[in-house]
Motif scaffolding. Structure first.
Motif, mmCIF file in Angstrom:
data_model
loop_
_atom_site.group_PDB
_atom_site.id
_atom_site.type_symbol
_atom_site.label_atom_id
_atom_site.label_comp_id
_atom_site.label_asym_id
_atom_site.label_seq_id
_atom_site.Cartn_x
_atom_site.Cartn_y
_atom_site.Cartn_z
ATOM 1 N N UNK A 266 15.186 1.354 -6.927
ATOM 2 C CA UNK A 266 14.795 1.325 -5.514
ATOM 3 C C UNK A 266 13.304 1.610 -5.360
ATOM 4 N N UNK A 267 12.822 2.663 -6.034
ATOM 5 C CA UNK A 267 11.405 3.006 -5.945
ATOM 6 C C UNK A 267 10.532 1.854 -6.447
ATOM 7 N N UNK A 268 10.960 1.221 -7.530
ATOM 8 C CA UNK A 268 10.200 0.103 -8.088
ATOM 9 C C UNK A 268 10.104 -1.047 -7.091
ATOM 10 N N UNK A 269 11.242 -1.436 -6.534
ATOM 11 C CA UNK A 269 11.250 -2.570 -5.609
ATOM 12 C C UNK A 269 10.507 -2.247 -4.315
ATOM 13 N N UNK A 270 10.607 -1.000 -3.847
ATOM 14 C CA UNK A 270 9.877 -0.630 -2.637
ATOM 15 C C UNK A 270 8.370 -0.659 -2.876
ATOM 16 N N UNK A 271 7.951 -0.231 -4.065
ATOM 17 C CA UNK A 271 6.538 -0.329 -4.430
ATOM 18 C C UNK A 271 6.081 -1.790 -4.439
ATOM 19 N N UNK A 272 6.917 -2.671 -4.968
ATOM 20 C CA UNK A 272 6.571 -4.093 -5.009
ATOM 21 C C UNK A 272 6.381 -4.668 -3.610
ATOM 22 N N UNK A 273 7.252 -4.287 -2.703
ATOM 23 C CA UNK A 273 7.122 -4.750 -1.323
ATOM 24 C C UNK A 273 5.851 -4.200 -0.699
ATOM 25 N N UNK A 274 5.573 -2.917 -0.944
ATOM 26 C CA UNK A 274 4.390 -2.288 -0.350
ATOM 27 C C UNK A 274 3.095 -2.851 -0.921
ATOM 28 N N UNK A 275 3.057 -3.086 -2.227
ATOM 29 C CA UNK A 275 1.813 -3.488 -2.886
ATOM 30 C C UNK A 275 1.575 -4.995 -2.832
ATOM 31 N N UNK A 276 2.639 -5.788 -3.085
ATOM 32 C CA UNK A 276 2.467 -7.229 -3.243
ATOM 33 C C UNK A 276 3.182 -8.047 -2.170
ATOM 34 N N UNK A 277 3.861 -7.383 -1.234
ATOM 35 C CA UNK A 277 4.709 -8.097 -0.267
ATOM 36 C C UNK A 277 5.710 -8.982 -0.999
ATOM 37 N N UNK A 278 6.296 -8.451 -2.075
ATOM 38 C CA UNK A 278 7.211 -9.214 -2.923
ATOM 39 C C UNK A 278 8.471 -9.622 -2.164
ATOM 40 N N UNK A 279 9.068 -10.759 -2.554
ATOM 41 C CA UNK A 279 10.244 -11.282 -1.840
ATOM 42 C C UNK A 279 11.539 -10.578 -2.249
#
Length: 292
Positions: A266-279
């Motif tokens: 969860x922390x990893x994916x939330x970081x991805x959304x925050x940093x890269x706007x990942x899908x």
């Protein structure tokens, strides 16, 4: 700062903002950004993205980034050939191999072999085949850091001592992480779900996309506690861009639960959304989000 600027250039959906930022930056800004990007392992991606956007670089910075880009390409091509030769040896001795992390990402996920450097090569081998794999590697000219101690290493670690030949370092893994990090990863299931790939004309295996995504997240969160893991996070962003539309997110969620890795993932994916706007689908984050 350099992190914010680097993220602006790396985001897939922010080209106009990246071009505007590039026009505003002075020579000192570019030099600082190049130094930072190299330190976090993303200088090659920065150079490729800036070139694709047609953003002019100061002469010294362009030369520095370009040399690093071509050096990475040459090194990766050499490593890929040597790994293919070793995998061929394993295949001839009936030792199956799954390529992990950079060994797979460089050739099969990134769009250019120069975009990701490799410090070492991680290969997954069945636990019972580790002694044979070490002997095959030694026969191919690799030297071990030390002897493999079956009883001690089998308990304390999840890979054999590294073997190296010149500047190529190989780690032979039998699991994805230490049992003290996650003890519920079923390695046999990883092998059952693995997909065949072509490695310079040699047949090999890679994790299925759901296992690949889970492994990369586990590596960043549990293996390194996110310390100096910006490139690892970008690896996941590239995986999401390539495999996102075909990912079975429900299977991915089930994998995270089986591994008891929900919090770290969860922390990893939330970081991805925050940093890269990942899908990342919102329902995936909701289902993984810890109650606290």
């Amino acid at each position: 700062n350099s992190l914010d600027r680097l993220l602006t250039f790396l985001k897939h959906d922010g080209q106009e903002r990246a071009v505007a930022l590039g026009r505003q930056m002075g020579d000192a800004d570019w030099q600082a950004l190049a130094v930072y990007a190299k330190r976090v392992g993303l200088a090659q991606v920065l150079f490729h993205r800036v070139q694709a956007l047609g953003i002019p670089l100061p002469g010294g910075v362009k030369e520095q980034l370009q040399q690093n880009f071509y050096w990475t390409a040459a090194r990766n091509l050499r490593f890929s050939r040597q790994v293919a030769d070793l995998v061929r040896e394993f295949s001839q001795h009936n030792v199956p191999v799954i390529l992990l992390k950079g060994a797979y990402l460089v050739d099969h996920v990134y769009e250019n072999i120069a975009l990701r450097s490799m410090a070492d090569i991680d290969l997954l081998i069945p636990r019972e085949s580790i002694p044979a794999a070490i002997e095959i590697a030694l026969g191919a000219g690799f030297m071990p850091d030390r002897s493999f101690l079956d009883d001690a290493d089998g308990i304390l670690h999840y890979h054999a001592p590294p073997v190296h030949r010149n500047d190529l370092v190989i780690e032979l893994h039998w699991s994805l992480t230490r049992e003290s990090n996650l003890s519920t990863i079923n390695v046999e299931d990883l092998w059952a779900r693995a997909r065949g790939i072509d490695l310079n004309g040699i047949g090999a295996l890679a994790l299925c996309p759901e296992d690949l995504l889970a492994h990369l997240a586990v590596h960043a969160a549990y293996g390194h506690r996110f310390h100096n893991q910006l490139r690892s996070l970008y690896d996941i962003e590239v995986v999401l861009q390539k495999f996102g539309p075909q990912l079975d997110w429900q299977a991915f969620l089930e994998r995270c639960r089986q591994w008891q890795a929900e919090r770290g993932v969860y922390l990893t994916l939330q970081l991805l959304v925050d940093l890269f706007a990942s899908p990342v689908p919102e329902n995936v984050l909701v289902e993984l989000r810890p109650a606290d």
